[in-house]
Design an enzyme around this catalytic site. Structure first.
Site, PDB file in Angstrom:
ATOM      1  N   LYS A  30       0.846  -1.206   0.000  1.00  0.00           N
ATOM      2  CA  LYS A  30       0.000   0.000   0.000  1.00  0.00           C
ATOM      3  C   LYS A  30       0.882   1.257   0.000  1.00  0.00           C
ATOM      4  CE  LYS A  30      -2.020  -1.073   3.891  1.00  0.00           C
ATOM      5  NZ  LYS A  30      -1.270  -2.324   4.167  1.00  0.00           N
ATOM      6  N   ARG A 105      -9.179   0.610   9.685  1.00  0.00           N
ATOM      7  CA  ARG A 105      -8.608  -0.724   9.833  1.00  0.00           C
ATOM      8  C   ARG A 105      -9.535  -1.688  10.559  1.00  0.00           C
ATOM      9  NH1 ARG A 105      -2.671   0.316   9.286  1.00  0.00           N
ATOM     10  NH2 ARG A 105      -1.550  -1.563   9.854  1.00  0.00           N
ATOM     11  N   ARG A 144      11.616  -5.790   4.487  1.00  0.00           N
ATOM     12  CA  ARG A 144      11.341  -4.349   4.355  1.00  0.00           C
ATOM     13  C   ARG A 144      12.389  -3.512   5.094  1.00  0.00           C
ATOM     14  NH1 ARG A 144       5.449  -2.028   5.496  1.00  0.00           N
ATOM     15  NH2 ARG A 144       5.729  -2.924   7.581  1.00  0.00           N
ATOM     16  N   ARG A 178      12.112  -1.665  10.678  1.00  0.00           N
ATOM     17  CA  ARG A 178      11.115  -1.319  11.702  1.00  0.00           C
ATOM     18  C   ARG A 178      11.077  -2.386  12.791  1.00  0.00           C
ATOM     19  NH1 ARG A 178       5.733   0.192   8.366  1.00  0.00           N
ATOM     20  NH2 ARG A 178       4.871  -0.949  10.135  1.00  0.00           N
ATOM     21  N   ARG A 189       0.592  -9.226  13.411  1.00  0.00           N
ATOM     22  CA  ARG A 189      -0.121  -8.238  12.591  1.00  0.00           C
ATOM     23  C   ARG A 189      -0.985  -8.910  11.532  1.00  0.00           C
ATOM     24  NH1 ARG A 189       4.796  -5.776  11.269  1.00  0.00           N
ATOM     25  NH2 ARG A 189       3.990  -4.524   9.599  1.00  0.00           N
TER      26      ARG A 189
HETATM   27  P1  ADP Z   1       1.698  -2.072   8.064  1.00  0.00           P
HETATM   28  O1  ADP Z   1       1.159  -1.578   6.771  1.00  0.00           O
HETATM   29  O2  ADP Z   1       2.992  -2.788   7.931  1.00  0.00           O
HETATM   30  O3  ADP Z   1       0.684  -2.824   8.885  1.00  0.00           O
HETATM   31  P2  ADP Z   1       1.453   0.581   9.255  1.00  0.00           P
HETATM   32  O4  ADP Z   1       2.587   1.520   9.079  1.00  0.00           O
HETATM   33  O5  ADP Z   1       0.214   0.841   8.495  1.00  0.00           O
HETATM   34  O6  ADP Z   1       2.065  -0.847   8.980  1.00  0.00           O
HETATM   35  O7  ADP Z   1       1.065   0.506  10.802  1.00  0.00           O
HETATM   36  C1  ADP Z   1       2.026   0.227  11.792  1.00  0.00           C
HETATM   37  C2  ADP Z   1       1.325   0.114  13.135  1.00  0.00           C
HETATM   38  O8  ADP Z   1       0.719   1.375  13.472  1.00  0.00           O
HETATM   39  C3  ADP Z   1       0.183  -0.892  13.188  1.00  0.00           C
HETATM   40  O9  ADP Z   1       0.618  -2.218  13.438  1.00  0.00           O
HETATM   41  C4  ADP Z   1      -0.642  -0.320  14.342  1.00  0.00           C
HETATM   42  O10 ADP Z   1      -0.051  -0.615  15.600  1.00  0.00           O
HETATM   43  C5  ADP Z   1      -0.520   1.186  14.127  1.00  0.00           C
HETATM   44  N1  ADP Z   1      -1.594   1.705  13.265  1.00  0.00           N
HETATM   45  C6  ADP Z   1      -1.467   2.253  12.036  1.00  0.00           C
HETATM   46  N2  ADP Z   1      -2.669   2.600  11.550  1.00  0.00           N
HETATM   47  C7  ADP Z   1      -3.576   2.262  12.492  1.00  0.00           C
HETATM   48  C8  ADP Z   1      -4.991   2.344  12.582  1.00  0.00           C
HETATM   49  N3  ADP Z   1      -5.739   2.829  11.586  1.00  0.00           N
HETATM   50  N4  ADP Z   1      -5.583   1.897  13.716  1.00  0.00           N
HETATM   51  C9  ADP Z   1      -4.871   1.404  14.735  1.00  0.00           C
HETATM   52  N5  ADP Z   1      -3.541   1.279  14.709  1.00  0.00           N
HETATM   53  C10 ADP Z   1      -2.890   1.710  13.602  1.00  0.00           C
HETATM   54  P1  ADP Z   2       2.305  -1.873   3.244  1.00  0.00           P
HETATM   55  O1  ADP Z   2       2.321  -0.363   3.229  1.00  0.00           O
HETATM   56  O2  ADP Z   2       1.093  -2.438   2.583  1.00  0.00           O
HETATM   57  O3  ADP Z   2       2.540  -2.437   4.615  1.00  0.00           O
HETATM   58  P2  ADP Z   2       4.869  -1.624   1.863  1.00  0.00           P
HETATM   59  O4  ADP Z   2       4.570  -0.696   0.739  1.00  0.00           O
HETATM   60  O5  ADP Z   2       5.589  -1.065   3.040  1.00  0.00           O
HETATM   61  O6  ADP Z   2       3.524  -2.363   2.349  1.00  0.00           O
HETATM   62  O7  ADP Z   2       5.664  -2.869   1.243  1.00  0.00           O
HETATM   63  C1  ADP Z   2       6.132  -3.913   2.083  1.00  0.00           C
HETATM   64  C2  ADP Z   2       7.489  -4.394   1.566  1.00  0.00           C
HETATM   65  O8  ADP Z   2       7.305  -5.080   0.333  1.00  0.00           O
HETATM   66  C3  ADP Z   2       8.496  -3.283   1.271  1.00  0.00           C
HETATM   67  O9  ADP Z   2       9.775  -3.770   1.574  1.00  0.00           O
HETATM   68  C4  ADP Z   2       8.340  -3.027  -0.228  1.00  0.00           C
HETATM   69  O10 ADP Z   2       9.564  -2.575  -0.805  1.00  0.00           O
HETATM   70  C5  ADP Z   2       7.996  -4.417  -0.734  1.00  0.00           C
HETATM   71  N1  ADP Z   2       7.041  -4.418  -1.834  1.00  0.00           N
HETATM   72  C6  ADP Z   2       5.973  -3.590  -2.035  1.00  0.00           C
HETATM   73  N2  ADP Z   2       5.278  -3.941  -3.136  1.00  0.00           N
HETATM   74  C7  ADP Z   2       5.915  -5.044  -3.644  1.00  0.00           C
HETATM   75  C8  ADP Z   2       5.692  -5.895  -4.783  1.00  0.00           C
HETATM   76  N3  ADP Z   2       4.647  -5.695  -5.595  1.00  0.00           N
HETATM   77  N4  ADP Z   2       6.557  -6.917  -4.993  1.00  0.00           N
HETATM   78  C9  ADP Z   2       7.600  -7.137  -4.158  1.00  0.00           C
HETATM   79  N5  ADP Z   2       7.871  -6.378  -3.078  1.00  0.00           N
HETATM   80  C10 ADP Z   2       7.040  -5.336  -2.815  1.00  0.00           C
END
Ligand code: ADP
Ligand code: ADP
Length: 234
Positions: A30, A105, A144, A178, A189
């Site tokens: 995303k 979420r 990542r 992270r 998660r």
């Molecule tokens: P990812 O896409 O890898 O799950 P995010 O960066 O979106 O990671 O979120 C990291 C953390 O921040 C989540 O695991 C949660 O603890 C918190 N978080 C982010 N967005 C929300 C939300 N909309 N509601 C509750 N917690 C959130």
């Molecule tokens: P999200 O925001 O949904 O948690 P990220 O954009 O942070 O996901 O992507 C998660 C990891 O996967 C990052 O290390 C990113 O570089 C990698 N990634 C994202 N899209 C792709 C894809 N289509 N194929 C392979 N790796 C990807």
């Protein structure tokens, strides 16, 4: 929607804002897709995770309150995140639209967003849902890496960090992993996603409000499909 005289849509911006929500499991890409699309559409990329990490880095009360939930891979309480979204929507650049990534979420957050939009007399243009299988998500999250300075996201295999001296903020990127991309927190998660976000996805699907994109493909191909799904030039 506004139309210009020749029937084409006017450029996105203050008079024709685009408001999007990106939904999908952690690691589906995303943030990666949002970075480019938000630049292209000239709208802010609003990631609640990034806002929370920034608050944590600055040691604010909200950041410290959120820390234990984030480290454990749990959701931060709804009221805390809603306040962040409300404050961010009130900033000037949000008048030209936004791309909301990581919010809502769960069903409660979905209802809170609907209420907020109705109070602000705004509507959502699209809800995009990225799908991917769990094994691939674990591979992506485990590899990542993020730059502490520019915030860009990389992957040790699929999107390697740049060479020296290429951070958009100057100098070299400061790459880190992270703390919630540890093996335990990743599995937690994914579990929280199934339990909390799964029903929200089904809710949007039942309302026929969902645009589904296959997030299991290469970064470039997902981008191409996303443009097509949104009716944007490829
Ligand atoms: P990812 O896409 O890898 O799950 P995010 O960066 O979106 O990671 O979120 C990291 C953390 O921040 C989540 O695991 C949660 O603890 C918190 N978080 C982010 N967005 C929300 C939300 N909309 N509601 C509750 N917690 C959130
Ligand atoms: P999200 O925001 O949904 O948690 P990220 O954009 O942070 O996901 O992507 C998660 C990891 O996967 C990052 O290390 C990113 O570089 C990698 N990634 C994202 N899209 C792709 C894809 N289509 N194929 C392979 N790796 C990807």
């Amino acid at each position: 929607m506004l139309l210009v005289r020749d029937g084409r849509e006017p450029p996105r911006g203050i008079d024709n804002p685009m408001r999007l929500v990106f939904l999908g499991p952690p690691g589906v890409g995303k943030g990666t897709q949002a970075e480019g699309l938000a630049l292209q559409l000239e709208i802010p990329h609003i990631s609640t995770g990034a806002i929370l990490r920034d608050a944590l880095g600055r040691g604010t009360t909200t950041g410290l309150e959120a820390k234990k939930f984030m480290d454990a891979g749990d959701l931060v309480p709804d009221a805390v995140v809603l306040k962040l979204v409300e404050d961010r929507f009130a900033e000037q650049d949000a008048a030209s639209g936004w791309l909301l990534d990581g919010y809502p979420r769960n069903l409660e957050q979905g209802a809170a967003l609907d209420d907020l939009l109705s109070t602000l007399q705004l509507t959502l243009d699209h809800v995009v849902f990225f799908e991917c299988d769990s094994a691939e998500l674990v591979r992506r999250l485990g590899g990542r890496r993020v730059c502490r300075k520019c915030g860009n996201t990389f992957h040790i295999e699929f999107a390697p960090p740049p060479l020296q001296g290429t951070c958009s903020q100057g100098g070299e990127c400061e790459i880190y992993q992270r703390s919630d991309d540890s093996e335990d927190a990743i599995l937690k998660r994914l579990d929280v996603y199934q339990r909390e976000t799964g029903p929200l996805v089904e809710h949007f699907r039942s309302q026929a409000r969902l645009i589904v994109v296959d997030g299991g493909q290469s970064i470039d191909q997902v981008g191409v499909d996303l443009q097509g799904a949104l009716g944007l030039p490829k």
